[in-house]
Design a protein around this motif. Sequence first.
Motif, PDB file in Angstrom:
ATOM      1  N   GLU A  20      38.092  33.157  39.271  1.00 34.26           N
ATOM      2  CA  GLU A  20      38.300  33.575  40.655  1.00 34.26           C
ATOM      3  C   GLU A  20      38.600  32.369  41.557  1.00 34.26           C
ATOM      4  OE1 GLU A  20      35.052  35.438  43.112  1.00 34.26           O
ATOM      5  OE2 GLU A  20      36.319  37.181  42.786  1.00 34.26           O
ATOM      6  N   ASP A  21      38.095  31.196  41.180  1.00 32.83           N
ATOM      7  CA  ASP A  21      38.370  29.975  41.950  1.00 32.83           C
ATOM      8  C   ASP A  21      39.858  29.644  41.973  1.00 32.83           C
ATOM      9  OD1 ASP A  21      35.641  29.704  42.349  1.00 32.83           O
ATOM     10  OD2 ASP A  21      35.407  28.150  40.809  1.00 32.83           O
ATOM     11  N   TYR A  22      40.600  30.171  41.021  1.00 36.99           N
ATOM     12  CA  TYR A  22      42.029  29.861  40.897  1.00 36.99           C
ATOM     13  C   TYR A  22      42.928  31.022  41.321  1.00 36.99           C
ATOM     14  CZ  TYR A  22      40.041  26.038  38.300  1.00 36.99           C
ATOM     15  OH  TYR A  22      39.289  24.944  37.944  1.00 36.99           O
ATOM     16  N   PHE A  23      42.323  32.113  41.777  1.00 35.02           N
ATOM     17  CA  PHE A  23      43.110  33.271  42.197  1.00 35.02           C
ATOM     18  C   PHE A  23      44.052  32.853  43.327  1.00 35.02           C
ATOM     19  CE2 PHE A  23      43.971  37.435  44.079  1.00 35.02           C
ATOM     20  CZ  PHE A  23      44.158  38.201  42.931  1.00 35.02           C
ATOM     21  N   PRO A  24      45.285  33.339  43.307  1.00 36.26           N
ATOM     22  CA  PRO A  24      46.240  32.883  44.321  1.00 36.26           C
ATOM     23  C   PRO A  24      45.786  33.186  45.745  1.00 36.26           C
ATOM     24  CG  PRO A  24      47.128  34.750  43.079  1.00 36.26           C
ATOM     25  CD  PRO A  24      45.854  34.339  42.415  1.00 36.26           C
ATOM     26  N   ALA A 105      51.543  35.609  34.901  1.00 34.71           N
ATOM     27  CA  ALA A 105      52.416  34.433  34.993  1.00 34.71           C
ATOM     28  C   ALA A 105      51.785  33.347  35.857  1.00 34.71           C
ATOM     29  CB  ALA A 105      53.782  34.832  35.549  1.00 34.71           C
ATOM     30  N   PHE A 106      51.117  33.754  36.926  1.00 34.52           N
ATOM     31  CA  PHE A 106      50.456  32.797  37.803  1.00 34.52           C
ATOM     32  C   PHE A 106      49.366  32.050  37.035  1.00 34.52           C
ATOM     33  CE2 PHE A 106      47.164  31.521  40.776  1.00 34.52           C
ATOM     34  CZ  PHE A 106      47.898  30.841  41.731  1.00 34.52           C
ATOM     35  N   TYR A 107      48.536  32.788  36.293  1.00 29.62           N
ATOM     36  CA  TYR A 107      47.458  32.155  35.534  1.00 29.62           C
ATOM     37  C   TYR A 107      47.998  31.297  34.389  1.00 29.62           C
ATOM     38  CZ  TYR A 107      43.433  33.845  38.043  1.00 29.62           C
ATOM     39  OH  TYR A 107      42.477  34.037  39.007  1.00 29.62           O
ATOM     40  N   LYS A 131      35.087  39.409  42.267  1.00 17.95           N
ATOM     41  CA  LYS A 131      35.428  40.310  43.368  1.00 17.95           C
ATOM     42  C   LYS A 131      36.923  40.572  43.403  1.00 17.95           C
ATOM     43  CE  LYS A 131      31.607  38.805  46.301  1.00 17.95           C
ATOM     44  NZ  LYS A 131      31.113  37.519  45.839  1.00 17.95           N
ATOM     45  N   LYS A 132      37.667  39.720  42.711  1.00 19.63           N
ATOM     46  CA  LYS A 132      39.124  39.839  42.686  1.00 19.63           C
ATOM     47  C   LYS A 132      39.569  40.361  41.331  1.00 19.63           C
ATOM     48  CE  LYS A 132      39.629  36.436  46.196  1.00 19.63           C
ATOM     49  NZ  LYS A 132      39.471  35.060  46.469  1.00 19.63           N
ATOM     50  N   SER A 133      40.768  40.874  41.296  1.00 21.46           N
ATOM     51  CA  SER A 133      41.308  41.463  40.080  1.00 21.46           C
ATOM     52  C   SER A 133      41.926  40.380  39.184  1.00 21.46           C
ATOM     53  CB  SER A 133      42.358  42.516  40.453  1.00 21.46           C
ATOM     54  OG  SER A 133      42.895  43.076  39.294  1.00 21.46           O
ATOM     55  N   ILE A 134      41.092  39.832  38.331  1.00 20.04           N
ATOM     56  CA  ILE A 134      41.549  38.797  37.393  1.00 20.04           C
ATOM     57  C   ILE A 134      42.070  39.513  36.141  1.00 20.04           C
ATOM     58  CG2 ILE A 134      40.895  36.760  36.049  1.00 20.04           C
ATOM     59  CD1 ILE A 134      40.456  36.401  39.091  1.00 20.04           C
ATOM     60  N   PRO A 135      43.305  39.226  35.724  1.00 16.36           N
ATOM     61  CA  PRO A 135      43.798  39.900  34.510  1.00 16.36           C
ATOM     62  C   PRO A 135      43.023  39.442  33.274  1.00 16.36           C
ATOM     63  CG  PRO A 135      45.384  38.255  35.279  1.00 16.36           C
ATOM     64  CD  PRO A 135      44.294  38.318  36.296  1.00 16.36           C
ATOM     65  N   GLU A 136      42.761  40.371  32.384  1.00 17.24           N
ATOM     66  CA  GLU A 136      42.029  40.038  31.158  1.00 17.24           C
ATOM     67  C   GLU A 136      42.745  38.955  30.360  1.00 17.24           C
ATOM     68  OE1 GLU A 136      40.877  43.368  28.744  1.00 17.24           O
ATOM     69  OE2 GLU A 136      40.061  44.444  30.474  1.00 17.24           O
TER      70      GLU A 136
END
Length: 170
Positions: A20-24, A105-107, A131-136
Amino acid sequence: MSEEIINKVAKSALEVFDLEDYFPEEERLPLDISPWLYEGFLLKEKDFREALKNHDWEQYRGKLVALHCSTDAILPAWALMLTSSYLQPYAKMVVQGTLHDLDIAFYQKIMEEIDFSVYTDKPTIIKGCSKKSIPEEAYVMATQKMMLYARSIMFGEACSAVPIFKKKKL
């Protein structure tokens, strides 16, 4: 008889890696080209080019864009290529596909930039609650990278982590 409560997790050598620390931080937007097709399905080149020319591209400045067609239209490859050429001066990142594809692609890009060597020989937990939608897929990517460095990897929260990987002793 009251004993002091000690937070053993805080005192342990356990390192926490939180995707989550890296979520855009940038806004993520879908861009559907179907409204620029005749009846949503047929690409008429002249009309399509005119629609692109008249579209407000400024709204995508600094954004992450998922470029797609929401109908089952059969499109020539150049249609999305042309659309992306209009986006390029404005958008920070353009991906053909859904917002989920954009997140993946972002990750992928982020995983190449993270210095995982800071986890060398450390027990690590890849935080699971978000809390954010991190893709599996991002968790799989993080595991693959982390395995090159960490002594062990767990998933979840420190109080209820699932063991994922432990380096074999030589």
